[in-house]
Write an enzyme that holds these catalytic residues in place. Sequence first.
Site, short mmCIF file in Angstrom:
data_model
loop_
_atom_site.label_atom_id
_atom_site.label_comp_id
_atom_site.label_asym_id
_atom_site.label_seq_id
_atom_site.Cartn_x
_atom_site.Cartn_y
_atom_site.Cartn_z
N GLU A 45 0.87 -1.24 -0.09
CA GLU A 45 0.01 0.07 0.01
C GLU A 45 0.68 1.11 -0.03
OE1 GLU A 45 -3.65 2.36 2.37
OE2 GLU A 45 -2.58 0.79 3.30
N ASP A 50 -3.74 11.61 -1.56
CA ASP A 50 -3.51 13.09 -1.76
C ASP A 50 -4.04 13.40 -3.01
OD1 ASP A 50 -2.83 13.38 1.20
OD2 ASP A 50 -0.78 13.20 0.56
N ASP A 65 -12.58 8.92 -1.86
CA ASP A 65 -13.89 9.57 -1.78
C ASP A 65 -13.78 10.85 -2.52
OD1 ASP A 65 -11.90 10.90 -0.02
OD2 ASP A 65 -13.35 12.23 0.33
N GLU A 77 -8.52 4.56 7.65
CA GLU A 77 -8.86 5.52 8.53
C GLU A 77 -9.82 6.55 8.01
OE1 GLU A 77 -6.07 4.29 8.73
OE2 GLU A 77 -5.38 3.86 10.98
N GLU A 93 -11.48 6.38 5.17
CA GLU A 93 -12.61 5.88 4.62
C GLU A 93 -13.70 5.97 5.64
OE1 GLU A 93 -12.14 1.92 3.00
OE2 GLU A 93 -14.15 1.74 2.53
N1 SAH Z 1 -4.33 5.12 3.18
C1 SAH Z 1 -4.49 5.92 4.46
C2 SAH Z 1 -3.88 7.36 4.41
C3 SAH Z 1 -4.32 8.26 3.36
S1 SAH Z 1 -3.59 9.89 3.46
C4 SAH Z 1 -5.92 6.08 4.74
O1 SAH Z 1 -6.82 5.72 3.71
O2 SAH Z 1 -6.39 6.31 5.84
C5 SAH Z 1 -2.47 9.55 2.12
C6 SAH Z 1 -1.19 9.23 2.83
O3 SAH Z 1 -0.19 9.25 1.56
C7 SAH Z 1 -0.36 10.30 3.64
O4 SAH Z 1 -0.18 9.57 4.89
C8 SAH Z 1 0.78 10.79 3.01
O5 SAH Z 1 1.80 11.15 3.83
C9 SAH Z 1 1.00 9.64 2.05
N2 SAH Z 1 1.83 10.16 0.86
C10 SAH Z 1 1.35 10.92 -0.09
N3 SAH Z 1 2.20 11.17 -0.90
C11 SAH Z 1 3.23 9.86 -0.91
C12 SAH Z 1 4.43 9.28 -1.73
N4 SAH Z 1 4.78 10.09 -2.68
N5 SAH Z 1 4.94 8.04 -1.29
C13 SAH Z 1 4.53 7.50 -0.08
N6 SAH Z 1 3.57 7.85 0.62
C14 SAH Z 1 2.90 9.30 0.28
#
Ligand code: SAH
Length: 211
Positions: free
Chosen positions: A44, A118, A154, A192, A194
């Site tokens: 992931e 993001d 989302d 989290e 979601e």
């Molecule tokens: N999957 C989790 C977190 C989503 S937030 C959930 O659904 O709850 C997105 C996460 O991606 C953040 O923790 C951020 O630090 C990470 N992220 C963003 N760009 C990234 C990159 N280039 N490589 C690894 N992680 C990254």
Amino acid sequence: MRVRRRKGAQEHLENHPNYVVLKPEDSKGQWAKVFGNNNPIHVEVGSGKGRFITGMAEKNPNINYIGIDIQMSVLSYALDKVLASQLPNIKLLWVDGSELTNYFEKGEISLLYLNFSDPWPKTRHEKRRLTYKSFLKTYEMILPEHGEIHFKTDNRGLFEYSLASFSQYGMTLKQVWLDLHASDYEQNVMTEYEEKFSNKGQVIYRVEAQF
Ligand code: SAH
């Protein structure tokens, strides 16, 4: 997601080398050895605080999971969950998803998950989206031929963008959900984000895309 810097996060990661692989470049091509078996490895990218990866590892003991996050503090919270679970089939990496080819050989990863990445809504930030073509190229280089990306979010804008990006890359959309929670998809493991967004009434989109 940005979280505040957690005091002692780095020491916390360093204290648990059985779960946190701090020099993953040394394990390239060696992940079966790291896990001690030849089970498939699912990654992931952007695993956040780790609920999905620990939930999946618990449900699927014959699959090895690697959670990757670029933020050290976030990864340290994921480590708390992994420590509480004591599962043997999880590792965490504090690395950037754009650099995965430094850590994995072609085909070493069987499946790649992106959850609630993001959105980077501004056009000038397109290259930072985890479904931008340069990221797809990186994923393709560590997955087997016809490997798959399973993505949920989302964020409608990011979802629309990603469907187009997968398609322009020549990938096949094997299945698409426009409202995952209203569907008959039963094996869902919530993240989290979601839980947070679906509690606010947002629908959850999901796609399985194949190279
Ligand atoms: N999957 C989790 C977190 C989503 S937030 C959930 O659904 O709850 C997105 C996460 O991606 C953040 O923790 C951020 O630090 C990470 N992220 C963003 N760009 C990234 C990159 N280039 N490589 C690894 N992680 C990254």
